[in-house]
Design an enzyme around this catalytic site. Sequence first.
Site, PDB file in Angstrom:
ATOM      1  N   SER A   1       0.847  -1.186   0.000  1.00 52.18           N
ATOM      2  CA  SER A   1       0.000   0.000   0.000  1.00 52.18           C
ATOM      3  C   SER A   1       0.885   1.239   0.000  1.00 52.18           C
ATOM      4  O   SER A   1       2.075   1.157  -0.315  1.00 52.18           O
ATOM      5  CB  SER A   1      -0.922  -0.025   1.229  1.00 52.18           C
ATOM      6  OG  SER A   1      -1.920   0.958   1.118  1.00 52.18           O
ATOM      7  N   ASN A   2       0.334   2.396   0.324  1.00 54.00           N
ATOM      8  CA  ASN A   2       1.135   3.622   0.381  1.00 54.00           C
ATOM      9  C   ASN A   2       0.625   4.511   1.501  1.00 54.00           C
ATOM     10  O   ASN A   2      -0.306   4.146   2.216  1.00 54.00           O
ATOM     11  CB  ASN A   2       1.114   4.325  -0.988  1.00 54.00           C
ATOM     12  CG  ASN A   2      -0.293   4.731  -1.382  1.00 54.00           C
ATOM     13  OD1 ASN A   2      -0.921   5.518  -0.691  1.00 54.00           O
ATOM     14  ND2 ASN A   2      -0.792   4.173  -2.469  1.00 54.00           N
ATOM     15  N   ARG A   3       1.226   5.674   1.659  1.00 53.77           N
ATOM     16  CA  ARG A   3       0.977   6.489   2.849  1.00 53.77           C
ATOM     17  C   ARG A   3      -0.243   7.396   2.764  1.00 53.77           C
ATOM     18  O   ARG A   3      -0.517   8.150   3.689  1.00 53.77           O
ATOM     19  CB  ARG A   3       2.222   7.348   3.138  1.00 53.77           C
ATOM     20  CG  ARG A   3       3.416   6.521   3.582  1.00 53.77           C
ATOM     21  CD  ARG A   3       4.631   7.404   3.733  1.00 53.77           C
ATOM     22  NE  ARG A   3       4.359   8.520   4.629  1.00 53.77           N
ATOM     23  CZ  ARG A   3       4.884   9.729   4.501  1.00 53.77           C
ATOM     24  NH1 ARG A   3       5.703   9.989   3.505  1.00 53.77           N
ATOM     25  NH2 ARG A   3       4.599  10.685   5.356  1.00 53.77           N
ATOM     26  N   ALA A   4      -0.995   7.347   1.705  1.00 57.37           N
ATOM     27  CA  ALA A   4      -2.155   8.246   1.597  1.00 57.37           C
ATOM     28  C   ALA A   4      -3.168   7.946   2.703  1.00 57.37           C
ATOM     29  O   ALA A   4      -3.457   6.788   2.995  1.00 57.37           O
ATOM     30  CB  ALA A   4      -2.814   8.084   0.238  1.00 57.37           C
TER      31      ALA A   4
ATOM     32  N   ALA B   1      -4.822   7.527  -4.077  1.00 55.15           N
ATOM     33  CA  ALA B   1      -3.457   7.137  -4.417  1.00 55.15           C
ATOM     34  C   ALA B   1      -3.503   5.654  -4.766  1.00 55.15           C
ATOM     35  O   ALA B   1      -3.453   4.788  -3.893  1.00 55.15           O
ATOM     36  CB  ALA B   1      -2.528   7.404  -3.239  1.00 55.15           C
TER      37      ALA B   1
END
Length: 415
Positions: A217-220, A284
């Site tokens: 995943s990512n930091r959004a 994101a």
Amino acid sequence: MNHNPLSQTKILLGVTGSIAAYKAADLASKLTQGGAQVNTILTDAATKFISPLTFQSVTGQLAYTEADLWGAQAHVLHVGLAHEADLLLIAPATAHTMAKLAQGSADDLLSLTALALGTDEGSAPLLIAPAMDAGMFSHAATQENLRILVERGAVIIGPEQGHLASGLVAKGRMTEPVEIIGHVRYQLSRSGPLQGQQVVVTAGATQEPLDPVRYLSNRASGRQGFALAQAALDAGAQVILISGPTHLPPPVGAEYINTRTAEEMKAATLQACQSADALLMAAAVADFRPAQFTDQKIKKSSGTPAIELTANPDILAAIKNQRAKLGHPKVVVGFAAESHDLLANAQNKLKSKGLDLIAANDISATDAGFAVDTNRVTLLHADGQQEELPLMSKAEVAAEIIKRIIPLLGEEHGS
Ligand code: CTP
């Protein structure tokens, strides 16, 4: 600047005799902080739980009681209050008050004012947040009164499941003030500039599973997308919010679709956009996902795995195709998260993804972008116009973006 539907509105807050009356003080305070002028009417029973002075202190406005109905200054007080109000909110509302409203019985200042509000087209909305013990709420008489009130156009908020004064854990708790304010905000914004327009917003990060416990995943955080959904609602739009996993509460009034992977988000977005007027693509989306999903947990004992990745679909590319066929959405806004060459990269995305507007943000800044409440964006328009916005809250960025899609949608309507 943020268009706030509460600002410069006159809200009448009716408080009745329930233990939840103490929460009404917080509600009155928050509505006042939101920019509304709040006048309170307390029933006799409410004054046993909380003092009018409390409301006068938090709102800076008069709080009325029964005594005012019979006072020397009270010539048709109830009619004056009802006609001035943009909205009447009764919170908490007891079973007794709802019974009176359903019957049209008007024997105290609050019920008189509610009757004087009227039920004609154009009458100020009536919002009711019931609070009582579970058995009283589920009683056929209360349910029948609710049905009558809803039929006449009242908006019923809650009640919620939870701990009740009797010790029961059941349905009867007054909805929390923050959520009640969401309903007030929604009702007050319906005639805004985006009235009748359907706006789809995507938010948050996607999660791409590797095995039953792990994902990429990512930091959004979803905050910018949720703020956009709120700003679109505030402008009067009908909003569909499609989000990756997040703990943020969806804004009141938005249709909320929870998705996990990029594939799921793509399917939900294409579906929602078939007849939408605008798409604000703030999510994101993970560009890659594990090529293989293992349905059993990958064990340490099997050695360190090499994870092969495969490309995810580009949702905006799919939207571009669909838009060419269906003519919807009429306006598409994208975001560009960049760590270098901000404007050149954003400009490329604006062109290649067929966008009307792109909000570019530099994710290497610590006060903007991921997981903070502020953002600094440069807006690039399809016609070449470029605007650098200063550091502002994500709510303010959202309001600025909404302000710019209003004329774009207007042009579409005119064409
Ligand atoms: N986006 C999308 N589908 C993807 C990836 C991104 O629809 N698979 C959308 C985002 O929601 C955003 C815009 O495309 O509105 C730009 O996203 P960004 O992550 O900045 O760019 P990418 O397209 O991923 O390109 P790059 O990896 O080169 O930065």
